[in-house]
Each structure stands twice: as C-alpha cells, then as structure tokens.
Scaffold this motif. Sequence first.
Motif, PDB file in Angstrom:
ATOM      1  N   GLY A   1       0.892  -1.270   0.027  1.00  0.00           N
ATOM      2  CA  GLY A   1       0.024   0.128   0.087  1.00  0.00           C
ATOM      3  C   GLY A   1       0.711   1.345  -0.058  1.00  0.00           C
ATOM      4  N   LYS A   2       1.980   1.202   0.642  1.00  0.00           N
ATOM      5  CA  LYS A   2       2.998   2.249   0.790  1.00  0.00           C
ATOM      6  C   LYS A   2       3.488   2.754  -0.822  1.00  0.00           C
ATOM      7  CE  LYS A   2       7.026   1.415   2.420  1.00  0.00           C
ATOM      8  NZ  LYS A   2       7.821   1.496   1.263  1.00  0.00           N
ATOM      9  N   ASN A   3       3.695   1.762  -1.464  1.00  0.00           N
ATOM     10  CA  ASN A   3       4.324   1.883  -2.777  1.00  0.00           C
ATOM     11  C   ASN A   3       3.084   2.555  -3.756  1.00  0.00           C
ATOM     12  OD1 ASN A   3       7.158   1.580  -2.251  1.00  0.00           O
ATOM     13  ND2 ASN A   3       6.796  -0.617  -2.411  1.00  0.00           N
ATOM     14  N   GLN A   4       1.982   1.744  -3.526  1.00  0.00           N
ATOM     15  CA  GLN A   4       0.844   2.044  -3.976  1.00  0.00           C
ATOM     16  C   GLN A   4       0.428   3.530  -4.245  1.00  0.00           C
ATOM     17  OE1 GLN A   4      -1.213   0.444  -6.233  1.00  0.00           O
ATOM     18  NE2 GLN A   4      -3.009   1.698  -6.388  1.00  0.00           N
ATOM     19  N   LEU A   5       0.443   4.317  -2.867  1.00  0.00           N
ATOM     20  CA  LEU A   5       0.171   5.769  -2.803  1.00  0.00           C
ATOM     21  C   LEU A   5       1.364   6.664  -3.132  1.00  0.00           C
ATOM     22  CD1 LEU A   5      -2.546   6.861  -0.757  1.00  0.00           C
ATOM     23  CD2 LEU A   5      -0.374   8.017  -0.467  1.00  0.00           C
ATOM     24  N   LYS A   6       2.353   6.020  -3.114  1.00  0.00           N
ATOM     25  CA  LYS A   6       3.687   7.109  -2.911  1.00  0.00           C
ATOM     26  C   LYS A   6       3.816   8.057  -4.211  1.00  0.00           C
ATOM     27  CE  LYS A   6       8.668   6.905  -2.596  1.00  0.00           C
ATOM     28  NZ  LYS A   6       9.726   5.980  -2.645  1.00  0.00           N
ATOM     29  N   ASN A   7       3.363   7.695  -5.361  1.00  0.00           N
ATOM     30  CA  ASN A   7       3.374   8.785  -6.493  1.00  0.00           C
ATOM     31  C   ASN A   7       1.978   9.292  -6.994  1.00  0.00           C
ATOM     32  OD1 ASN A   7       6.459   8.699  -6.326  1.00  0.00           O
ATOM     33  ND2 ASN A   7       6.340   6.712  -7.429  1.00  0.00           N
ATOM     34  N   MET A   8       1.019   8.817  -6.105  1.00  0.00           N
ATOM     35  CA  MET A   8      -0.304   9.204  -6.821  1.00  0.00           C
ATOM     36  C   MET A   8      -0.442  10.673  -6.282  1.00  0.00           C
ATOM     37  SD  MET A   8      -2.520   5.932  -5.372  1.00  0.00           S
ATOM     38  CE  MET A   8      -4.016   6.726  -6.253  1.00  0.00           C
ATOM     39  N   SER A   9      -1.173  11.596  -7.390  1.00  0.00           N
ATOM     40  CA  SER A   9      -1.674  12.753  -7.257  1.00  0.00           C
ATOM     41  C   SER A   9      -2.855  12.876  -6.514  1.00  0.00           C
ATOM     42  CB  SER A   9      -1.822  13.616  -8.549  1.00  0.00           C
ATOM     43  OG  SER A   9      -2.889  12.739  -9.277  1.00  0.00           O
ATOM     44  N   LEU A  10      -3.138  14.164  -6.011  1.00  0.00           N
ATOM     45  CA  LEU A  10      -4.685  14.270  -5.361  1.00  0.00           C
ATOM     46  C   LEU A  10      -5.509  13.833  -6.333  1.00  0.00           C
ATOM     47  CD1 LEU A  10      -5.994  15.498  -3.064  1.00  0.00           C
ATOM     48  CD2 LEU A  10      -6.357  17.441  -4.271  1.00  0.00           C
ATOM     49  N   PHE A  11      -5.591  14.052  -7.630  1.00  0.00           N
ATOM     50  CA  PHE A  11      -6.746  13.748  -8.486  1.00  0.00           C
ATOM     51  C   PHE A  11      -6.664  12.297  -8.955  1.00  0.00           C
ATOM     52  CE2 PHE A  11      -8.052  12.641 -12.744  1.00  0.00           C
ATOM     53  CZ  PHE A  11      -9.253  13.195 -12.845  1.00  0.00           C
ATOM     54  N   ALA A  12      -5.627  11.610  -8.812  1.00  0.00           N
ATOM     55  CA  ALA A  12      -5.609  10.187  -8.987  1.00  0.00           C
ATOM     56  C   ALA A  12      -6.177   9.508  -7.735  1.00  0.00           C
ATOM     57  CB  ALA A  12      -4.242   9.572  -9.290  1.00  0.00           C
ATOM     58  N   LEU A  13      -5.927   9.974  -6.545  1.00  0.00           N
ATOM     59  CA  LEU A  13      -6.434   9.425  -5.510  1.00  0.00           C
ATOM     60  C   LEU A  13      -7.843   9.560  -4.998  1.00  0.00           C
ATOM     61  CD1 LEU A  13      -5.541   7.559  -2.650  1.00  0.00           C
ATOM     62  CD2 LEU A  13      -5.154   9.925  -1.687  1.00  0.00           C
ATOM     63  N   THR A  14      -8.371  10.890  -5.680  1.00  0.00           N
ATOM     64  CA  THR A  14      -9.607  11.655  -5.159  1.00  0.00           C
ATOM     65  C   THR A  14     -10.598  10.939  -5.993  1.00  0.00           C
ATOM     66  OG1 THR A  14      -8.778  13.343  -3.903  1.00  0.00           O
ATOM     67  CG2 THR A  14     -10.907  13.647  -4.817  1.00  0.00           C
ATOM     68  N   TRP A  15     -10.296  11.059  -7.340  1.00  0.00           N
ATOM     69  CA  TRP A  15     -11.661  10.724  -8.393  1.00  0.00           C
ATOM     70  C   TRP A  15     -12.089   9.389  -8.010  1.00  0.00           C
ATOM     71  CZ3 TRP A  15     -12.575   6.636 -11.537  1.00  0.00           C
ATOM     72  CH2 TRP A  15     -11.484   6.099 -12.013  1.00  0.00           C
ATOM     73  N   PRO A  16     -11.721   8.235  -7.558  1.00  0.00           N
ATOM     74  CA  PRO A  16     -12.640   6.958  -7.322  1.00  0.00           C
ATOM     75  C   PRO A  16     -13.231   7.221  -5.871  1.00  0.00           C
ATOM     76  CG  PRO A  16     -10.119   6.540  -7.738  1.00  0.00           C
ATOM     77  CD  PRO A  16     -10.039   8.129  -7.819  1.00  0.00           C
ATOM     78  N   ILE A  17     -12.498   8.093  -4.884  1.00  0.00           N
ATOM     79  CA  ILE A  17     -13.337   8.362  -3.748  1.00  0.00           C
ATOM     80  C   ILE A  17     -14.580   9.193  -4.088  1.00  0.00           C
ATOM     81  CG2 ILE A  17     -13.091   9.688  -1.662  1.00  0.00           C
ATOM     82  CD1 ILE A  17     -10.377   9.329  -1.453  1.00  0.00           C
ATOM     83  N   PHE A  18     -14.537  10.151  -5.014  1.00  0.00           N
ATOM     84  CA  PHE A  18     -15.541  10.847  -5.500  1.00  0.00           C
ATOM     85  C   PHE A  18     -16.718   9.838  -6.029  1.00  0.00           C
ATOM     86  CE2 PHE A  18     -17.806  12.905  -9.068  1.00  0.00           C
ATOM     87  CZ  PHE A  18     -18.297  14.144  -8.557  1.00  0.00           C
TER      88      PHE A  18
ATOM     89  N   GLY B   1      -9.543  12.447   0.403  1.00  0.00           N
ATOM     90  CA  GLY B   1      -8.164  12.105  -0.338  1.00  0.00           C
ATOM     91  C   GLY B   1      -6.983  12.883   0.133  1.00  0.00           C
ATOM     92  N   THR B   2      -7.172  14.109   0.631  1.00  0.00           N
ATOM     93  CA  THR B   2      -6.302  15.086   1.205  1.00  0.00           C
ATOM     94  C   THR B   2      -5.857  14.327   2.530  1.00  0.00           C
ATOM     95  OG1 THR B   2      -7.169  16.884   0.221  1.00  0.00           O
ATOM     96  CG2 THR B   2      -5.927  17.370   2.166  1.00  0.00           C
ATOM     97  N   GLN B   3      -6.898  13.791   3.362  1.00  0.00           N
ATOM     98  CA  GLN B   3      -6.488  13.300   4.479  1.00  0.00           C
ATOM     99  C   GLN B   3      -5.624  12.146   4.748  1.00  0.00           C
ATOM    100  OE1 GLN B   3      -9.586  10.867   6.753  1.00  0.00           O
ATOM    101  NE2 GLN B   3      -9.410  12.400   8.467  1.00  0.00           N
ATOM    102  N   ILE B   4      -5.968  11.288   3.428  1.00  0.00           N
ATOM    103  CA  ILE B   4      -4.964  10.153   3.324  1.00  0.00           C
ATOM    104  C   ILE B   4      -3.481  10.588   2.928  1.00  0.00           C
ATOM    105  CG2 ILE B   4      -4.413   8.185   2.017  1.00  0.00           C
ATOM    106  CD1 ILE B   4      -7.352   7.872   1.549  1.00  0.00           C
ATOM    107  N   MET B   5      -3.359  11.609   1.968  1.00  0.00           N
ATOM    108  CA  MET B   5      -2.076  12.105   1.736  1.00  0.00           C
ATOM    109  C   MET B   5      -1.397  12.807   2.747  1.00  0.00           C
ATOM    110  SD  MET B   5      -2.915  13.512  -2.160  1.00  0.00           S
ATOM    111  CE  MET B   5      -1.301  13.698  -2.714  1.00  0.00           C
ATOM    112  N   ILE B   6      -2.185  13.568   3.468  1.00  0.00           N
ATOM    113  CA  ILE B   6      -1.770  14.186   4.743  1.00  0.00           C
ATOM    114  C   ILE B   6      -1.007  13.235   5.390  1.00  0.00           C
ATOM    115  CG2 ILE B   6      -1.785  15.906   6.497  1.00  0.00           C
ATOM    116  CD1 ILE B   6      -3.586  17.775   4.574  1.00  0.00           C
TER     117      ILE B   6
END
Length: 450
Positions: free
Chosen positions: A4-21, A293-298
Amino acid sequence: METGKNQLKNMSLFALTWPIFIEIFLHMLMGNADTLMLSQYSDNSVAAVGVANQILYLIIVMFGFVATGTVILVAQYLGAEKEADAGSVSIVSLFANLIFGIILSIVLLVFTTPILKMMDIPEELMAEASSYLKIVGGFAFVQALIMTASSILRSYGYTKDAMYITIGMNILNVIGNYVFIFGPFGIPILGVEGVAISTTVSRLIGFIVILIVLVKRAPNALPIRNIVRPLQHFKDLLKIGIPSAGEHLSYNGSQMVITIFIASLGTEDLTTRVYAQNIMMFIFLFAMAISQGTQIMIGHMIGAGKISEAYDRCLKSLNIAIVISLGAAIVFSCFSKPLFSIFTDNPSIISLGSVLILITIILEPGRSINLVVINSLRAAGDVKFPVYIGILSMWGVSVTLAYLLGITFGLGLVGIWIAFCADEWLRGILMLFRWRSRIWVDKAFVKVSA
C-alpha cells in the motif's frame, strides 16, 4: 505484490480522489435511489424514511470513530514505513467496530418506537419509519464493517477497488428497490419494508466483496496470526476516533434536534427538507471527496515527517474544493426546479426547495473549509480542537438560530437554512486559523523511524 505504501507514494490528489468521489457519489445515489423510487410510491413514505435515516446517520457516526482513527493511523504508519503496525491497526479496528456495531444494532431493534416518538414524528409516518428502522438498523453492524474495511482499503491507496464495489452495491440496491416497490412478475409490493431489505442485502454482499479484495490486494493488511501491540493500537484508535466522532456526533445530534423543529412545521416541510438535502449532497460531495483524499495524503506525509508538504497540500486542496463546490451550487440552483420535479409534483415543495438551494450557494464554501481543514487537522493528529469548536458552534449557533429564525420568527425552513450558513462559516474560519497556526505539527501519533 506492491504494498500500500508504494501504491500511494507517487499518486496525485486527482488520482487518489476521483475514485473516492465516485464512491461517495454512489453511496449518496443509493440513498437517493431509495428516495426517488419511493417518491413514485408515496411522499409520506419518503418523509418516513427521511426521519429514520436521520437516526441511522447518527448511528453511522458512532461507527465512524473507529473508521476515522483507522484511516489516520494506517496512513501515518505506512508513511513511516511501519507496515506491520499498519496491518495490526486494521485487524483491531475491524474487530472493535464489529462488537460496537452489534451492540448498537440491538439497541435500535429494541428501542425503535421510543426513539421515533422522541423525534416527534407525525403519527401517519410511524408505521413505515418503524419498519425501515428495524430492518436497516438491526443490521447496522454490517455498515460498521463496510466503513472500516473501506477505510483500510483507501488508506493503502486502493481507492478504485472501493469504488467498483460501491458500484456493485448500488446496482443490487436499485434492482431490489424496483422489485419490492413496483412488484414485477407478480412479486409482492413491500414499499418501505422492501427498500429496507434491498439496502441491507446489498450492504451485506458489499462487505463480503470488500473483505475478499482487501485480502487479495494487501495481504499484510489483516495479520490475524501476527498482531503487533493490539492494546496500544486500540488505545490510539480511541484517542483519535472518539474526539473525531464527537464532532460528527455533535453535528448529527444538532440535526436531530433541528429535525424535531421541522417536524413541528408539518409533513410537507419535513418532506421538502429531505428532498433538498438529497440534492445538496451532490453539491458538497466534491469537497467531501477532496477532503478524504487530502486526509490520506497528509497522513502519509505526517508519518514520513514531511510537514511543509502537508501544510501546503491542505491549502491547495482547500482552494480547489471551494471553487468546485461554489460552482456546483450555482449550477444546481439554476436547475433546482427541474431537479425537485424529479422527486415530486407538489408546487409548494418545489418552490420552497428552490429557495433552499439558492441559499446553499452561500453555505457551501463554508462547508468546504470545514471538510478539508478538519480532515487535515485529524490527519495530523490534532483531533480535539474541531470537537470543541464544533460543539459550541453547532449548538450555540446552528440549533439556537434555527429555532429563533425558523420557529420564533416564523421563517420556517428558510430561517433554518440561514442558521446552517452561519454555523458552517464560523467553524470554517476558526479551523483555517488553526491550520495556519501550525499548532498541529507536534501532534502526530506515529513518529518517524530514526
């Protein structure tokens, strides 16, 4: 397999957020599918389910205190490269919410009638509201498990999987609603009871699928035989979750009181509020998705000791959320009458509801600040301040002004919506000052490895 660490490492806010949206959108769509399909059956049924759901939202908040703690702790541990601890937090949180969910489900089953009477629900709505609350509430523990498992999946960066599962749940729910409301092929029409059954069954299947995907995607996320420091993780979940839930609990508690105010205005106003809130959900879901998405990134940034990046990420996300939610509110206001016409042909409901959506243009930017900044503060470990301010504002401003403007001064729902605006903006401004103060810098629960 990628962690999971590597999965999220290089993800942008958009890439992380649009599925959450999409996931949040579909969760809202599930509730709106119930409302829309029931509106073809009876406006009273819509009002009954609306009141029952107000109670269920409060229960979901109770489950949320574990899910919220899970997101923050798992994200911080993964950011600090402590994957064993992240997995232990996941399994402890699932078990804790299962026990908590069963207890609350039993409470809802046993005390259905007293709870609804406390809401001062009109007598003509009692039977249907009771039926819905017993079925959906009796299986509320399934929702507790879904919330926790989804939080774990998202924290590991697998937001698309959570989205796909939600799509499946919605399809099952709509099919079930159609079968029980319209009775094709001679199937008995069950109305509200059928909608409750459909909602419950789709959630149960959804949880099973989430669990299977979680085990497949992140095999280290549920280390049943190798739990590290379970008691400490449970304590940390409570330290984060209880204050975080307190803010949500205060909000939903205040909304229940305001629902009692609205119920005193009559069934038509109660129904208008249900329709208006269903439409408003699609306005603020943009800010909600961005905030999650921001919460996960922060959380990952804080765990990795990247304080400056975390500070900037919150402010950038906030600007995006405000612009998008304000634009959405304006668009929805322009088309408010056609939107209300989807649900009802009652001209009074359509007219009043359109005014409420117009006021929402003022309300939404304030709500966006709250959603993004409060979730950022939680991700950084600053979980108590939002609760203190929330309780003071929601009850001192929202509830008090709602009664004064809506009931005492006779402005009805318009006065109550003005009270909502005042509450959201006051809390939002105070939260923004808190973030800019950087008081949260030393409050992280997970320390970076030396």
